[in-house]
Write an enzyme that holds these catalytic residues in place. Sequence first.
Site, short mmCIF file in Angstrom:
data_model
loop_
_atom_site.label_atom_id
_atom_site.label_comp_id
_atom_site.label_asym_id
_atom_site.label_seq_id
_atom_site.Cartn_x
_atom_site.Cartn_y
_atom_site.Cartn_z
N HIS A 173 0.93 -1.09 0.08
CA HIS A 173 -0.07 0.14 0.00
C HIS A 173 0.88 1.38 0.06
O HIS A 173 1.87 1.32 0.66
CB HIS A 173 -0.93 0.05 1.28
CG HIS A 173 -1.99 1.05 1.19
ND1 HIS A 173 -2.00 2.19 1.29
CD2 HIS A 173 -3.50 0.66 0.84
CE1 HIS A 173 -2.91 2.89 1.13
NE2 HIS A 173 -3.96 1.79 0.53
N ASP A 187 -7.87 -5.42 -0.23
CA ASP A 187 -8.39 -6.15 -1.38
C ASP A 187 -7.95 -7.82 -1.32
O ASP A 187 -8.58 -8.33 -2.05
CB ASP A 187 -7.88 -5.52 -2.77
CG ASP A 187 -8.72 -4.31 -2.72
OD1 ASP A 187 -9.85 -4.09 -2.70
OD2 ASP A 187 -7.85 -3.40 -3.25
#
Length: 435
Positions: free
Chosen positions: A311, A369
């Site tokens: 991320h 996700d």
Amino acid sequence: MSEAAKPTVTITLDDTGKSTKAPLLSGTLGTPCADIRKIYADLGIFTFDPGYGETGACESAITYIDGDQGILLHRGYPIEQLATKSTYTELCYALLNGDMPTTAQHDAFVDELKNHTMLHEQMRHFFNGFRRDAHPMSILCGVVGALSSFYHDSLDINKPEHRSLSALRLIAKMPTIAAYAYRYSFGFPFVYPRNDLGFAENFLYMMFSMPSEPYEVSPVLARAMDRILILHADHEQNASTSTVRLAGSTGANPFACIAAGIAALWGPAHGGANEAVLKMLDEIGSKDNIPDFIAKVKDKNSGVRLMGFGHRVYKNFDPRAKIMQQTCKEVLGELGITDDPQLEIAMELERIALSDDYFVQRKLYPNVDFYSGIILKAMGIPTSMFTVLFAMARTVGWISQWKEMVEEPTLRIGRPRQIYTGAPQRDLKPIAERG
Ligand code: CMC
């Protein structure tokens, strides 16, 4: 603190000795930002930050992320508490209005949303223009953009009541558009919303019920869907939100801005990642192939990434991923799924990646996700719909950020600079003389 005592950063041009003082701006939490707005006037230079990783582009009171500590707050409330003690519509109210609602405020808000869950009947014809195998994100982009052509009564962005009405319309209609996009691909009849159901429940009902038989929404699945919506509702100045803000800074109408956000979300580095996770698990095929796949991920020339890992901001863990992992267990338990091969590959990938130096050194952890794809698949939602669901959840974040920006007195069009690397100025020869 007096003006003179405010902390500043002094930036000096080594070759001329000229310098400027950039005031250090601090919010309630987070890293201070040097205000470089006078840097061109004082020093004749711009700053360079491709990907905007070190650049603050706005002030915002909506969401706070501390990527090193794994903290995500909406309106000051930790995501863990929001996910376990509130509902998506409560959070929608807070993102739009500044704080969590009382029961009376929430009831009134939900009633207002229910006034806008239906689509204009003429909008149904739009769907027929798409091929049956169209990606539902392309349908979503098109249909949401087209909402601007239906609501001329509420497009004056300078009127607060128009802004609020557009926000309600977008949040309320998004599940209906998303469900229609899904049903269109199968040729199933469109199912009108049911306003006696909760937000997530109604969405599942519009997705999966058939007019020919009764349909009961499982409370566990409705709660899981509500939680998925909460976990995706807003995420500060990410790529799609920044796209919405940039489009909105021109004065474009909110439906057009949200369509721009949907386009930005579609990419596999952003909202498309949960779809990409499932594709990756399919490609790996079996646990035996994991070592080869990990070797490819580590090989810079392969261009292969471990989807659902890493991320830009979270360099410790993604707090949403922890809640999603728990929800994943609940959903699989409710559905009695114990031996899903994709799940087995996912768990093994997670185990290997969390102990492998390549991932540990680069602080690459599973993101939201990684698990959401597995949950959605278990719920019977096709992979092509994953990003659509993300967009549906994020609409409230986008529109809240858009409203916040438009309501600022100092709104300016977004217009970054560049380092030009093309040809210097030269004279143009007529085509016949160019050899
Ligand atoms: N697999 C393998 N290596 C990776 C990955 C990954 N998923 N992510 C980053 N790296 C490596 C990258 O190659 C680089 O290595 P090196 O320093 O040796 O060159 C290092 O880690 C730093 O990567 P980066 O590209 O500078 O990191 P970034 O902050 O620009 O990228 C990211 C963030 C999310 C785009 C990236 O981690 C990625 O592509 N992840 C996979 C896609 C994904 O899961 N996206 C969903 C994000 S969460 C949902 C959302 O908010 O949209």
